[in-house]
Design a protein around this motif. Structure first.
Motif, PDB file in Angstrom:
ATOM      1  N   SER A 208       1.065  -1.333   0.098  1.00  0.00           N
ATOM      2  CA  SER A 208       0.018  -0.068  -0.128  1.00  0.00           C
ATOM      3  C   SER A 208       0.888   1.191   0.130  1.00  0.00           C
ATOM      4  CB  SER A 208      -1.009   0.051   1.262  1.00  0.00           C
ATOM      5  OG  SER A 208      -1.788  -1.011   1.192  1.00  0.00           O
ATOM      6  N   THR A 209       0.467   2.262  -0.675  1.00  0.00           N
ATOM      7  CA  THR A 209       1.302   3.549  -0.979  1.00  0.00           C
ATOM      8  C   THR A 209       1.256   4.461   0.524  1.00  0.00           C
ATOM      9  OG1 THR A 209      -0.464   4.851  -1.489  1.00  0.00           O
ATOM     10  CG2 THR A 209       0.943   3.534  -3.266  1.00  0.00           C
ATOM     11  N   PRO A 210       2.127   4.838   0.812  1.00  0.00           N
ATOM     12  CA  PRO A 210       2.279   5.910   2.056  1.00  0.00           C
ATOM     13  C   PRO A 210       0.968   7.048   1.983  1.00  0.00           C
ATOM     14  CG  PRO A 210       4.439   5.631   1.338  1.00  0.00           C
ATOM     15  CD  PRO A 210       3.566   5.104   0.248  1.00  0.00           C
ATOM     16  N   GLU A 211       0.647   7.530   0.788  1.00  0.00           N
ATOM     17  CA  GLU A 211      -0.325   8.339   0.414  1.00  0.00           C
ATOM     18  C   GLU A 211      -1.443   7.684   0.893  1.00  0.00           C
ATOM     19  OE1 GLU A 211       3.368   9.393  -1.632  1.00  0.00           O
ATOM     20  OE2 GLU A 211       2.040   7.627  -1.589  1.00  0.00           O
ATOM     21  N   ALA A 212      -1.940   6.550   0.296  1.00  0.00           N
ATOM     22  CA  ALA A 212      -3.223   5.846   0.552  1.00  0.00           C
ATOM     23  C   ALA A 212      -3.266   5.564   2.057  1.00  0.00           C
ATOM     24  CB  ALA A 212      -3.217   4.393   0.004  1.00  0.00           C
ATOM     25  N   ILE A 213      -2.236   5.383   2.724  1.00  0.00           N
ATOM     26  CA  ILE A 213      -2.219   5.202   4.400  1.00  0.00           C
ATOM     27  C   ILE A 213      -2.545   6.362   5.103  1.00  0.00           C
ATOM     28  CG2 ILE A 213      -0.999   4.455   6.226  1.00  0.00           C
ATOM     29  CD1 ILE A 213       0.396   2.101   4.603  1.00  0.00           C
ATOM     30  N   ALA A 214      -1.896   7.468   4.591  1.00  0.00           N
ATOM     31  CA  ALA A 214      -2.102   8.696   5.181  1.00  0.00           C
ATOM     32  C   ALA A 214      -3.433   9.298   5.095  1.00  0.00           C
ATOM     33  CB  ALA A 214      -1.074   9.560   4.612  1.00  0.00           C
ATOM     34  N   SER A 215      -4.034   9.222   3.872  1.00  0.00           N
ATOM     35  CA  SER A 215      -5.415   9.514   3.545  1.00  0.00           C
ATOM     36  C   SER A 215      -6.301   8.651   4.370  1.00  0.00           C
ATOM     37  CB  SER A 215      -5.628   9.376   2.281  1.00  0.00           C
ATOM     38  OG  SER A 215      -6.949   9.671   2.037  1.00  0.00           O
ATOM     39  N   THR A 216      -6.367   7.314   4.692  1.00  0.00           N
ATOM     40  CA  THR A 216      -7.230   6.563   5.153  1.00  0.00           C
ATOM     41  C   THR A 216      -7.155   7.186   6.827  1.00  0.00           C
ATOM     42  OG1 THR A 216      -7.156   5.025   3.586  1.00  0.00           O
ATOM     43  CG2 THR A 216      -7.799   4.373   5.857  1.00  0.00           C
ATOM     44  N   VAL A 217      -5.678   7.010   7.281  1.00  0.00           N
ATOM     45  CA  VAL A 217      -5.504   7.409   8.880  1.00  0.00           C
ATOM     46  C   VAL A 217      -6.118   8.473   9.342  1.00  0.00           C
ATOM     47  CG1 VAL A 217      -3.858   7.348  10.585  1.00  0.00           C
ATOM     48  CG2 VAL A 217      -3.831   5.343   9.071  1.00  0.00           C
ATOM     49  N   SER A 218      -5.765   9.759   8.371  1.00  0.00           N
ATOM     50  CA  SER A 218      -6.379  11.093   8.720  1.00  0.00           C
ATOM     51  C   SER A 218      -7.932  10.983   8.920  1.00  0.00           C
ATOM     52  CB  SER A 218      -5.796  11.962   7.662  1.00  0.00           C
ATOM     53  OG  SER A 218      -4.326  11.783   7.581  1.00  0.00           O
ATOM     54  N   ALA A 219      -8.378  10.581   7.670  1.00  0.00           N
ATOM     55  CA  ALA A 219      -9.700  10.539   7.906  1.00  0.00           C
ATOM     56  C   ALA A 219     -10.459   9.679   9.122  1.00  0.00           C
ATOM     57  CB  ALA A 219     -10.351   9.756   6.564  1.00  0.00           C
ATOM     58  N   GLN A 220      -9.794   8.743   9.524  1.00  0.00           N
ATOM     59  CA  GLN A 220      -9.972   7.823  10.601  1.00  0.00           C
ATOM     60  C   GLN A 220     -10.197   8.676  11.931  1.00  0.00           C
ATOM     61  OE1 GLN A 220     -11.692   5.006  11.003  1.00  0.00           O
ATOM     62  NE2 GLN A 220     -11.257   3.968   9.049  1.00  0.00           N
ATOM     63  N   LEU A 221      -8.847   9.495  12.128  1.00  0.00           N
ATOM     64  CA  LEU A 221      -8.504  10.231  13.326  1.00  0.00           C
ATOM     65  C   LEU A 221      -9.409  11.452  13.277  1.00  0.00           C
ATOM     66  CD1 LEU A 221      -4.806  10.749  13.084  1.00  0.00           C
ATOM     67  CD2 LEU A 221      -6.071   9.378  14.739  1.00  0.00           C
ATOM     68  N   ARG A 222     -10.197  11.994  12.292  1.00  0.00           N
ATOM     69  CA  ARG A 222     -11.252  13.098  12.238  1.00  0.00           C
ATOM     70  C   ARG A 222     -12.551  12.628  13.104  1.00  0.00           C
ATOM     71  NH1 ARG A 222      -8.947  14.535   7.176  1.00  0.00           N
ATOM     72  NH2 ARG A 222     -10.481  13.319   5.984  1.00  0.00           N
ATOM     73  N   ALA A 223     -12.587  11.484  13.233  1.00  0.00           N
ATOM     74  CA  ALA A 223     -13.552  10.768  14.077  1.00  0.00           C
ATOM     75  C   ALA A 223     -13.563  10.854  15.520  1.00  0.00           C
ATOM     76  CB  ALA A 223     -14.282   9.410  13.636  1.00  0.00           C
ATOM     77  N   PHE A 224     -12.238  11.252  15.880  1.00  0.00           N
ATOM     78  CA  PHE A 224     -12.145  11.301  17.521  1.00  0.00           C
ATOM     79  C   PHE A 224     -11.835  12.566  17.944  1.00  0.00           C
ATOM     80  CE2 PHE A 224     -10.916   7.011  15.847  1.00  0.00           C
ATOM     81  CZ  PHE A 224     -11.537   6.103  16.717  1.00  0.00           C
TER      82      PHE A 224
END
Length: 224
Positions: A208-224
């Motif tokens: 998986s690319t760093p960009e894909a991981i960064a995008s997904t994790v950033s989106a998940q963190l916004r829920a907290f």
């Protein structure tokens, strides 16, 4: 009436058989046929898939990943999952003697955190060794420092490592190459994002690319 019931039953069996065949051919690496079947069935029925995301492919409800662990970090301190409470984690299971995939994936984690900018400070990168025989705290301290200054290396007894691996459904096994006195570890190679609430929120396939991981994790963190 009975004829209609039999016809519906036959159609249902044929449909489920088709979904099972689809699950077999479309399953992700290291994904069981049963998990793939549930994913395909949910996709066809439009069911809510609120579980973790596996490289963009949603995991069926009821699939449990992660959980309590007791391990030792690179400073020799005993730690549990509670020591990371309130923070996100990007977790990878590997070993310091790994010749290729482990350094690649750990480098990807480091690059993903950099790509996240300030949000990356909310996530701790973690390497859990599946080779406790050789991966002492001292060995891990040297190894993880090469990838990210905040990366935590965790090891423990064989039983402690096995418990953590089971919780994350990680496969690993010792492999002895021919004509060699050293051994390698065969293992699955997913990156897990554990949310600040301690639940596995996303997992990422190898490469998986760093960009894909960064995008997904950033989106998940916004829920907290």
């Amino acid at each position: 009436m009975m004829r209609a019931i039999r016809a519906v039953s036959v159609l249902l069996v044929v449909l489920l058989g088709g979904v099972w065949a689809m699950a077999w051919f479309l399953r992700a690496p290291e994904e069981s046929v049963a998990d793939s079947f549930m994913r395909q069935l949910a996709r066809l029925t439009g069911s809510d898939m609120s579980g973790a995301v596996a490289g963009g492919v949603q995991v069926a409800p009821g699939v449990s990943l992660g959980g309590p662990f007791t391990l030792v970090d690179q400073t020799g301190k005993t730690v549990t999952e509670r020591d990371f409470a309130g923070r996100g984690m990007l977790v990878y299971f590997g070993f310091t003697y790994c010749p290729d995939v482990c350094p690649t994936e750990l480098g990807t984690i480091a690059a993903a955190l950099d790509a996240m900018g300030p949000a990356g400070e909310r996530v701790t990168p973690v390497l859990i060794s599946i080779d406790p025989e050789r991966d002492t705290p001292e060995a891990l301290a040297d190894y993880v420092s090469r990838f990210h200054p905040r990366m935590v290396g965790l090891t423990g007894t064989a039983e402690q490592v096995a418990q953590a691996a089971r919780a994350y459904r990680v496969y690993y096994a010792k492999v002895q190459p021919r004509d060699s006195s050293d051994y390698l570890m065969d293992h699955s190679s997913f990156i897990y994002f554990v949310g600040p609430d301690g639940r596995v929120r996303s997992l990422f396939r190898p490469e998986s690319t760093p960009e894909a991981i960064a995008s997904t994790v950033s989106a998940q963190l916004r829920a907290f």
